[in-house]
Write an enzyme that holds these catalytic residues in place. Structure first.
Site: not given
Lengths: 253, 253, 253, 253
Positions: D12, D16, D36, D81, D109, D137, D141
């Site tokens: 991935g 981002r 990558r 993920t 997290n 949030h 979401k």
């Protein structure tokens, strides 16, 4: 009925705020950017482009020259640049005295959230016995307290003076190292500088048995854009100097 | 000029709130307690004692009978008892229709801090894209949400409806167990019940890049007394039914 | 197996804290109050009553005499009285040197919540770039900062020194009126004094992109009682001087 | 002594998070990016490039295939993920059973602040009578509650079960519209969705007379990078499946 489009010159157009202002003005109804003026550009470009309103997010070194030029040429100005001491305010008022139909808005903060925080704090202040302000910012900030905290404290102090409120209770007898912080017109203001923060402020109001806290968190300068656009739209109807966006808010509430 | 002293009857005078009301009325300028009426006492004592205003902090089972008696005898009433459903409100309005010069104030919350929180929330609500309410209380509370949260949500919803505000953004697609909580007129209200808490509420308002939070912490019922005294002082000038102390606040701001 | 009951003498038994301590000790398993000693009573009553542990919530003027008596007679002591300067600590350690099996616990705060706040703050401090402390109290408090804030700052400073943490980032260049507040061993501590508050503290920790906040709200001295009872139960197993209840907590976690 | 450089493959890498992971790994001492891998690339590139550790910030649809490949080829994996249901965890454990020296870290997290919040919440939970969680949030979401809140609640529930803690007090009798929210293993979790927010969580713990609040504010994914780098550095020393970065933290505290 057709409202004529407002032609806007942006001073500091290449800066971080300036670029966002250009985008926001272009996207807003009834206004457009006609001049993007940066550090090496001639302010006269604003006049040549037919601007009726200028927005200034530059720095304390150049803002006064920009303003003198704008007021002298009847261009209304919306100013987010900091550093407006009483001396500087007096100079702007001097120029405006000779151009009484021109409007200048100097706002320490264009966020509607911050402006409402200040307004609510001033309204509530006379109804509580204690008021203190905590402002929290990233550690790269050079000034303590922040301009918004300074302004909030002034508004709180003025509201309490008008209402004849008593002095804040405070029995502190030992505080050798200034932990109680500084005051602005008698209102305690504490400045926190913390990595990971952006721009935040809490106004704490206390009475026997209860507290009211008004907190504003600003995470992104995009939050200033609705206030800048509002300023551009209304500055022509407010001739003279206006300090604080709150004076433009009253009309639609 | 002499203002006549206001004679006050206190219903529920032996209860926790009632005792504090008696103290606060006695201490306030221009009013005095003339009747302390408890669960086994005859409401007529209020009339016999010459009360012009009654304060009622009793319970949902007896408050309607007290109010019917007061309105029927032209005694203004300031009511902090809970449980005013639309049905009950309609019954009180029916009695008042026959006594149009009598005033009744029913307030879910007499704390000035709580009332200001509600007023500010309603003022700010149309200027933000999102509004949610979190109310936090001790775990002995039977109802969720609290009366104050319910009322705040109604005021927020009404302000947004008047302003033509859009629906709140919310992409929630998976929430099998109601973690998003319940809504009051479309406004999300979350109820927290925690040992060690008393009575607290936060109104969160959000727009791109910023949030405004209005929080009220109530630690002691003594915080209600300034609001009760204000109600007693002004109820006679507000004939008919008034729901919410905020309607009495506007005049001196 | 039978654990012998712990006999407890309470110094300051007629004070607000003392009365609650008496109640809590009487209610706890395996301990009982055998002497309630007040301002005019002779400390020897503790000895006569067979106390093995003393609890002292008196005042800085008398606590040292009480402690000298207790240590001299082999009575362990749990002390909540404030004012333990390095000088005073040294004097207590001198007495204990001659009675090495006696334990003294001096705790600036007996609330488990406050103790955990301090412990967590010290653990987290080396993992963040910035740490600041805000302590908020009622306006009748004479000292700024509070003892708990002082102690928290010391623990934070020690943890960072051990980890070799860098100095806090702070670009403040203009702060003529001490809005940045005072520091304790380099850690900024801000003291707020507000009507309606009781005793509250926030530790703010910041790193790029995130902040961690640990907040303690103390509304009632009843929150100290579980910590006092824990101290009474364990002081005999901790000979010598222990400053801070956190050192007693580790064993059961 | 020279520690060999850790060769890292990033799945991935064009996303981002992936781009930030590449930057952070390149900047960290003792590790470098050797592959990558993006959505259309062959996972075998990781093997060809000699990676000993893979980092996966992809999506629930492809993460399992990536993991099966990595474990099957003895490449340790650090996974951010989401979507690891018990079923998926069991499948990963099945693959690891055949490659017992390979380590996989699945972390809901990677922020050290969030991980500390969870750890502190679990430590404190048995010492308080009440625990509730509020997660807040941005409104884009899709899931309620957040993965971090879910995990925090599980840790709180497990800590209380081990300690034999009593059920939370809650007298709620009327809550027709789910204002009390949902629970995770008995722990109430409230989900707020507000424009202007990023990712925030509060754990509230309450006992008689006091509350302890642990709050984490995450404003930028950059806050995850120290945790990812820590994971890459340590995953080889933790063979088998580890869920939660907190298990890697204990060693240096």
């Amino acid at each position: 009925m057709d409202t004529p489009v407002i032609n806007v010159a942006v001073f500091g157009a290449a800066g971080r705020m300036g670029r966002q202002v250009c985008d926001a003005v272009q996207r807003a109804d009834g206004m457009r950017v006609v001049a993007r003026i940066d550090v090496d550009d001639d302010p006269k470009a604003a006049l040549a482009a037919g601007a009726s309103v200028a927005v200034d997010f530059t720095n304390p070194d150049v803002v006064l020259a920009n303003l003198e030029f704008c007021v002298g040429n009847g261009i209304h100005a919306v100013v987010g640049t900091s550093g407006f001491t009483p001396d500087r305010v007096a100079r702007v008022q001097g120029w405006l005295a000779e151009h009484p139909s021109t409007g200048v808005l100097v706002a320490p903060n264009f966020s509607l959230g911050a402006v409402l925080m200040m307004k609510f704090a001033a309204q509530a202040a006379p109804l509580f016995e204690s008021v203190e302000i905590i402002e929290l910012h990233h550690p790269d900030k050079a000034d303590a307290p922040s301009g918004t905290a300074q302004r909030t404290a002034e508004l709180v102090a003025e509201a309490r003076a008008r209402a004849g409120s008593a002095a804040f209770p405070d029995a502190t007898a030992h505080d050798a190292d200034h932990h109680r912080g500084g005051t602005v017109q008698g209102v305690p203001v504490h400045s926190v500088r913390l990595c990971g923060l952006v721009a935040h402020q809490e106004v704490l109001l206390g009475a026997p048995g209860e507290t009211l806290t008004i907190r504003h968190d600003s995470l992104d300068r995009v939050s200033f854009m609705p206030g800048v656009v509002l300023g551009v739209r209304r500055v022509a109807q407010h001739p003279g100097l206006t300090v604080g966006l709150e004076h433009y808010l009253d009309e639609h509430e």
